[in-house]
Scaffold this motif. Structure first.
Motif, mmCIF file in Angstrom:
data_model
loop_
_atom_site.group_PDB
_atom_site.id
_atom_site.type_symbol
_atom_site.label_atom_id
_atom_site.label_comp_id
_atom_site.label_asym_id
_atom_site.label_seq_id
_atom_site.Cartn_x
_atom_site.Cartn_y
_atom_site.Cartn_z
ATOM 1 N N GLY A 173 2.744 -5.398 -7.601
ATOM 2 C CA GLY A 173 3.276 -4.297 -8.394
ATOM 3 C C GLY A 173 4.012 -4.729 -9.651
ATOM 4 N N VAL A 177 2.212 -6.279 -1.802
ATOM 5 C CA VAL A 177 0.846 -5.772 -1.763
ATOM 6 C C VAL A 177 0.152 -6.217 -3.039
ATOM 7 N N GLY A 226 6.696 1.929 -3.001
ATOM 8 C CA GLY A 226 5.828 3.008 -2.561
ATOM 9 C C GLY A 226 6.178 3.534 -1.182
ATOM 10 N N ASP A 266 6.356 -2.574 -5.600
ATOM 11 C CA ASP A 266 5.792 -3.195 -4.398
ATOM 12 C C ASP A 266 5.329 -4.613 -4.704
ATOM 13 N N SER A 325 -3.456 -2.122 1.662
ATOM 14 C CA SER A 325 -4.032 -2.514 0.379
ATOM 15 C C SER A 325 -4.716 -1.321 -0.252
ATOM 16 N N LEU A 326 -4.906 -1.402 -1.554
ATOM 17 C CA LEU A 326 -5.551 -0.327 -2.284
ATOM 18 C C LEU A 326 -7.046 -0.560 -2.353
ATOM 19 N N TYR A 381 1.283 3.329 -4.002
ATOM 20 C CA TYR A 381 1.567 1.951 -4.397
ATOM 21 C C TYR A 381 2.373 1.942 -5.689
ATOM 22 N N TRP A 383 -1.413 5.309 0.948
ATOM 23 C CA TRP A 383 -0.254 4.541 0.503
ATOM 24 C C TRP A 383 -0.023 4.764 -0.989
ATOM 25 N N TYR A 441 -3.227 -6.001 -5.546
ATOM 26 C CA TYR A 441 -4.358 -5.158 -5.887
ATOM 27 C C TYR A 441 -4.984 -5.724 -7.153
#
Length: 462
Positions: free
Chosen positions: A186, A179, A157, A176, A2-3, A172, A170, A181
């Motif tokens: 994405g 994942v 990513g 994506d 994760s970001l 991103y 990562w 964020y």
């Protein structure tokens, strides 16, 4: 992975107020001859070869105008250095090109990945960049009307050996989808960026054509590649159709078997139809634009590729592109360039001489013959007399002439009986082909013009 937290805080597209896209009427005026274009990847290349390709009949030139070039460090638009881009833009305008620009390529002080969310500064910094570019180049003498957002945004990513601006390793990407964020994945982030760019561009020029960035939509991550197979479905679900005036994609013939198997249509026609089918499930109908199509004249392992086979590909790919409903086709690339085994020999011009390759001669043939003609239809087996020929019918609505572009679909030699009223038969280089009552057809395209034309009677018989 994760970001980390950042200053980026954008509402979900589902929560955002939908903009009402204006009709892209400028697209409605394009004819087959207008659709021909080239990509240039460097200002110095375009300065060296842009006039040669324009003289051969190119209408469009496509540039990437990248945020990280204008702002390699954290600066405001007032401090941008426009020198390099002005050089190619000034020349393109003076030569009479229709200019198309793809925006994006984030600087790494603003985002974790060049083709991913702006996650280290507010999204307003991105729209400031968009506004500065569009304000400058939508004005005279450039008059840019065509804008796309991020090249191949369906990329996924990867893990890096260094940390990015958010403190993560990562990268991103917009592709994506596994994942999240700030509550979005994405593809949803991409729609948020597309919405922001769309509203910014339309606020400056309400008649602009705004497109998604050309999607690769091939070489899928699920098969060991780099792109999200479900990206189109995901962005349309998130509302992308509200912020794009045309559907923009890329096509390369090495991936054609996938689309031919899926749709039963050859080459770019199959891929166009596959994307159209996805759009239909979302209730969307948009014009199509292909901002990368091409073929190599050299690289290909054991494939028998050459300047001649590349010239054949020019005629076939552009003809099929029109038949599939694409209004603009951009050949990648204008010129060969060093250091890229996969795409370095796709050019219409040699490098470093910038002299014409055979493919430019074929490009010029289409630019010379197509003016005045409109595409009518793909010819069927009744007209062609066989299922192993490909034929495409164009009609000069003012003069009543017909133009047939034909080749053998499987490469075998065929003999056809010509229709009445034939006035010329030329090859891909616009050189005359000797003909009588019959004509031999093989994998090399021929272009036949006839002064007698009926829309409803068989035109060519064995």
């Amino acid at each position: 992975t994760s970001l980390g937290a950042s200053a980026f805080d954008t509402p979900s597209p589902a929560q955002a107020e939908l903009a009402a896209p204006l009709a892209a009427t400028v697209l409605d005026t394009l004819s087959p001859a207008d659709m021909l274009g080239v990509q240039s990847i460097a200002s110095s290349y375009f300065v060296s070869g842009g006039s040669t390709v324009k003289a051969a009949g190119a209408n469009f030139v496509h540039f990437g105008l990248e945020w990280d070039d204008l702002a390699p460090t954290d600066i405001e638009p007032a401090a941008y250095d426009w020198t390099a881009y002005d050089a190619e833009m000034d020349l393109a305008a003076s030569l009479g090109y229709e200019i198309m620009i793809t925006l994006g390529h984030n600087p790494l002080w603003a985002a974790s990945f060049r083709r991913g969310p702006v996650d280290c500064v507010p999204l307003s910094r991105f729209t400031d960049y968009v506004s500065a570019v569009v304000t400058r180049y939508s004005a005279s003498p450039y008059n840019v009307k065509y804008w796309a957002l991020y090249n191949e945004p369906d990329v996924v990513g990867f893990t890096r050996t260094w940390t990015d601006c958010s403190g993560d390793t990562w990268a991103y990407g917009f592709g994506d989808d596994d994942v999240e964020y700030n509550g979005l994945n994405g593809p949803e982030h991409y729609v948020a960026h597309l919405q922001a760019a769309y509203n910014t561009i339309k606020g400056i020029d309400s008649n602009a054509v705004v497109m998604n960035g050309g999607v690769a939509y091939d070489n899928f991550a699920s098969e060991g590649g780099y792109f999200n197979e479900d990206f189109l479905d995901q962005i349309f679900t998130a509302g992308a159709g509200n912020y794009m005036d045309a559907m923009n994609f890329h096509f390369y013939p090495q991936h054609a078997p996938r689309w031919e198997t899926l749709t039963g249509l050859p080459g770019i026609m199959g891929k166009t139809q596959a994307i159209r089918d996805i759009m239909t499930t979302h209730g969307l109908e948009k014009p199509f634009v292909c901002t990368e199509l091409g073929e190599s004249s050299g690289y290909g392992g054991t494939d028998p590729r050459s300047e001649d086979t590349q010239a054949v590909a020019v005629v076939k790919q552009f003809t099929r592109a029109i038949a599939a409903g694409n209004l603009i086709g951009i050949w990648y690339n204008m010129n060969d360039y060093p250091g890229d085994l996969a795409f370095g020999e796709h050019g219409l011009l040699d490098y470093p001489s910038f002299s014409a390759k055979l493919s430019l001669d074929a490009f010029e043939t289409l630019a010379t013959i197509w003016p005045g003609f409109e595409f009518m239809r793909v010819m069927d087996s009744t007209e062609l007399g066989a299922t192993d020929l490909e034929g495409y019918l164009f009609w000069d609505t003012s003069g009543g002439e017909a133009l047939y572009i034909l080749w053998s679909a499987d490469g075998s030699g065929q003999t056809i009986t010509l229709p009445p009223g034939v006035t010329s038969v030329v090859d891909k280089f616009n050189d005359p082909v000797t003909y009588g009552a019959t004509l031999g057809i093989d994998e090399q395209p021929v272009l036949i013009t006839s002064s007698l034309f009926s829309l409803y009677l068989p035109l060519i018989m064995r």
